[in-house]
Write a protein that holds these residues in place. Structure first.
Motif, PDB file in Angstrom:
ATOM      1  N   HIS A  29       0.824  -1.214   0.000  1.00 41.45           N
ATOM      2  CA  HIS A  29       0.000   0.000   0.000  1.00 41.45           C
ATOM      3  C   HIS A  29       0.854   1.258   0.000  1.00 41.45           C
ATOM      4  O   HIS A  29       0.955   1.920  -1.011  1.00 41.45           O
ATOM      5  CB  HIS A  29      -1.027  -0.014   1.114  1.00 41.45           C
ATOM      6  N   SER A  63      -6.920  -3.546  -2.259  1.00 40.10           N
ATOM      7  CA  SER A  63      -7.507  -2.210  -2.395  1.00 40.10           C
ATOM      8  C   SER A  63      -9.017  -2.228  -2.549  1.00 40.10           C
ATOM      9  O   SER A  63      -9.705  -1.311  -2.102  1.00 40.10           O
ATOM     10  CB  SER A  63      -6.875  -1.470  -3.570  1.00 40.10           C
ATOM     11  N   TYR A  69      -8.507   3.574   0.189  1.00 38.27           N
ATOM     12  CA  TYR A  69      -8.048   3.532  -1.196  1.00 38.27           C
ATOM     13  C   TYR A  69      -9.164   3.979  -2.134  1.00 38.27           C
ATOM     14  O   TYR A  69      -8.954   4.810  -3.012  1.00 38.27           O
ATOM     15  CB  TYR A  69      -7.567   2.127  -1.571  1.00 38.27           C
ATOM     16  N   SER A  79      -2.400   0.068  -5.190  1.00 30.82           N
ATOM     17  CA  SER A  79      -3.564  -0.823  -5.201  1.00 30.82           C
ATOM     18  C   SER A  79      -3.248  -2.229  -4.708  1.00 30.82           C
ATOM     19  O   SER A  79      -4.116  -3.091  -4.704  1.00 30.82           O
ATOM     20  CB  SER A  79      -4.142  -0.903  -6.618  1.00 30.82           C
TER      21      SER A  79
END
Length: 135
Positions: A29, A63, A69, A79
Motif C-alpha cells: 500500500h 484495495s 483507497y 492498489s
C-alpha cells in the motif's frame, strides 16, 4: 490505531503472561522496502526477547476492500503488491526471521491457492488452518 511503541507493549505484555500470538504485516500500500525490513527486524528482536510469536503472516493489501483507497484519502497509496513483491516479501521474511520465527504462513484466501503453492518454494512452510476471507 496504536503507535508502534504501544503495539509493542501490548504484544510483549501478552507474551510475558504466556499468550502466544501471530506476527503479521500488511504490505503493498504505502510502505517502502526499508519499512518492510524495519518491521521484520522489529519482529525478530521481539521474538528474541519473548519467544511468543508462533508464525509470521505477510498480508497483501487488497484495495478493493479498503475505503481509504477507494476514497483516495491517502496520496501515493498503491492498489496492492505486484506478484514479484508477494514472492520477495515472503522470501525476505524467511531469510530475516530464520532461527527466530520459523513458520512463515501464506494467507491463501488473499493470495489464492495457486500463489500459495508457488510460495511454498519461496520460504513459506505454513498454509494455516481453516481461514475465512475477512471482507
Amino acid at each position: 490505531r496504536l503507535s508502534t511503541e504501544q503495539w509493542r507493549e501490548v504484544i510483549t505484555t501478552a507474551h510475558d503472561v504466556g499468550l502466544r500470538t501471530s506476527a503479521t504485516m500488511m504490505y503493498g500500500h504505502i510502505e517502502t522496502p526499508s519499512h518492510v525490513a524495519h518491521h521484520l527486524a522489529l519482529l525478530r528482536d521481539m521474538q528474541k526477547q519473548t519467544g511468543g510469536f508462533t508464525e509470521f503472516v505477510p498480508l497483501s493489501f487488497v484495495s478493493s476492500e479498503a475505503p481509504m483507497y477507494k476514497e483516495g484519502k491517502l496520496d501515493g497509496m498503491r492498489s496492492g503488491p505486484t506478484g514479484m513483491e508477494v514472492l520477495n516479501t515472503h522470501s525476505v521474511a524467511r531469510l530475516m526471521l530464520a532461527g527466530s520465527i520459523d513458520n512463515i504462513q501464506v494467507s491463501w484466501p488473499k493470495e489464492g491457492m495457486r500463489m500459495a503453492q508457488v510460495l511454498l518454494g519461496y520460504g513459506v512452510n505454513d498454509l494455516g488452518g481453516t481461514l475465512m476471507n475477512e471482507s
